[in-house]
Design a protein around this motif. Sequence first.
Motif, PDB file in Angstrom:
ATOM      1  N   ALA A   1      15.182   7.363 -12.226  1.00  0.00           N
ATOM      2  CA  ALA A   1      13.883   8.035 -12.400  1.00  0.00           C
ATOM      3  C   ALA A   1      12.808   7.003 -12.728  1.00  0.00           C
ATOM      4  O   ALA A   1      13.053   6.024 -13.452  1.00  0.00           O
ATOM      5  N   TYR A   2      11.633   7.216 -12.174  1.00  0.00           N
ATOM      6  CA  TYR A   2      10.492   6.322 -12.401  1.00  0.00           C
ATOM      7  C   TYR A   2       9.278   7.161 -12.777  1.00  0.00           C
ATOM      8  O   TYR A   2       9.048   8.229 -12.202  1.00  0.00           O
ATOM      9  N   LYS A   3       8.528   6.667 -13.736  1.00  0.00           N
ATOM     10  CA  LYS A   3       7.377   7.415 -14.238  1.00  0.00           C
ATOM     11  C   LYS A   3       6.114   6.554 -14.130  1.00  0.00           C
ATOM     12  O   LYS A   3       6.112   5.392 -14.540  1.00  0.00           O
TER      13      LYS A   3
ATOM     14  N   TRP B   1       9.277  13.968  -6.008  1.00  0.00           N
ATOM     15  CA  TRP B   1       8.131  13.667  -6.864  1.00  0.00           C
ATOM     16  C   TRP B   1       7.688  14.922  -7.615  1.00  0.00           C
ATOM     17  O   TRP B   1       7.518  15.980  -7.004  1.00  0.00           O
ATOM     18  N   ILE B   2       7.477  14.772  -8.911  1.00  0.00           N
ATOM     19  CA  ILE B   2       6.970  15.860  -9.752  1.00  0.00           C
ATOM     20  C   ILE B   2       5.605  15.445 -10.306  1.00  0.00           C
ATOM     21  O   ILE B   2       5.446  14.334 -10.826  1.00  0.00           O
ATOM     22  N   GLY B   3       4.622  16.336 -10.182  1.00  0.00           N
ATOM     23  CA  GLY B   3       3.267  16.033 -10.649  1.00  0.00           C
ATOM     24  C   GLY B   3       3.081  16.328 -12.124  1.00  0.00           C
ATOM     25  O   GLY B   3       3.999  16.812 -12.805  1.00  0.00           O
TER      26      GLY B   3
ATOM     27  N   PRO C   1      -3.686   4.404  -5.122  1.00  0.00           N
ATOM     28  CA  PRO C   1      -2.777   3.459  -4.453  1.00  0.00           C
ATOM     29  C   PRO C   1      -1.446   4.169  -4.195  1.00  0.00           C
ATOM     30  O   PRO C   1      -1.139   5.186  -4.808  1.00  0.00           O
ATOM     31  N   PHE C   2      -0.648   3.626  -3.286  1.00  0.00           N
ATOM     32  CA  PHE C   2       0.694   4.172  -3.080  1.00  0.00           C
ATOM     33  C   PHE C   2       1.563   3.872  -4.296  1.00  0.00           C
ATOM     34  O   PHE C   2       1.572   2.749  -4.811  1.00  0.00           O
ATOM     35  N   LEU C   3       2.255   4.892  -4.776  1.00  0.00           N
ATOM     36  CA  LEU C   3       3.241   4.738  -5.839  1.00  0.00           C
ATOM     37  C   LEU C   3       4.615   4.673  -5.176  1.00  0.00           C
ATOM     38  O   LEU C   3       4.942   5.534  -4.351  1.00  0.00           O
TER      39      LEU C   3
ATOM     40  N   CYS D   1       9.166  10.307 -10.343  1.00  0.00           N
ATOM     41  CA  CYS D   1       9.962  10.335  -9.122  1.00  0.00           C
ATOM     42  C   CYS D   1      11.444  10.190  -9.459  1.00  0.00           C
ATOM     43  O   CYS D   1      11.829   9.309 -10.237  1.00  0.00           O
ATOM     44  N   SER D   2      12.263  11.058  -8.887  1.00  0.00           N
ATOM     45  CA  SER D   2      13.719  10.946  -9.002  1.00  0.00           C
ATOM     46  C   SER D   2      14.262  10.403  -7.685  1.00  0.00           C
ATOM     47  O   SER D   2      13.974  10.969  -6.614  1.00  0.00           O
TER      48      SER D   2
END
Length: 283
Positions: A84-86, A27-29, A6-8, A64-65
């Motif tokens: 920031a969101y995780k 975005w960091i993986g 799904p879209f984050l 995501c920052s």
Amino acid sequence: MFTNSPFLVCMDLARSQEEVIDPKYMWIGPDGKNLEGQMYVNLTETGKLMVMGFKESMSGAYTCSLSHKIIEVTTQEEREMFEAYKFMVYAYREADHAYQVFVRFTTKECELAANGQFFEELQKILNNIISDLTCHITESSYKCHSVKIPKQGLLHELFVTFQVNPFAPGWEAVCHRVPYDCEDVTNMRVEEARDRIGEFFSRQTYALKHEFQTVPTIHYVDNSFSVTRMDSCRPGFGKNDLTHKDCASCCVVCDPGTYSSNNEVTCRICTRPRVKKYGARSC
């Protein structure tokens, strides 16, 4: 597995209802690398992330920052804000199904030598019925018991149990034709096998009533057929209704520090956790 995530969205619900000035997203993986420009992601200009063709190794934390500006109305002073969101994203599969069957047969006596021969022959017949579906009979056994039946006295019965399993030799070849829907195809095959075996025992009842002048020494007990579905997971996957309450029946990729080497439904904890990856099949 093998589908798109799904879209984050790189903001919370409250922020999404507000005006956001000069937003910038990064975005960091799970591997700690910036996802911008990666072939396996779809990044929109509004900061939404989709991971495409999801595999076990893609599981983990996606962070995501978000940076944006707040402008004071009176002074036009600009302030930059950072949030920031995780997101934890896990690969999962549908469980593979097998069926545990219980059935009973009346016999002359428990010590009868023919009981074992009958059991072997029964397995051959059942395997022949379902072999074209690349399913087979596994974990089969029987025990003989004395049973007191109302108004009939004491009878001897064979209590037979076996599993209808979809992983007979050659199943991988069938699977490789449809890798994305393999569980669906496998489950459809074993469901068909279950139905054929159920029909076989239904015919035994009809045959005993209409086709035999003399009832055989060993014969099917009417309405004794019962079946229970058994779930299994592929190696590297397991069920966890505590961590994954919203998908309790799913086979979810094993977390780092755990593994599953077989088709059980549990990821086991490594005694010396050297495993740092998702979906480990061994420690």
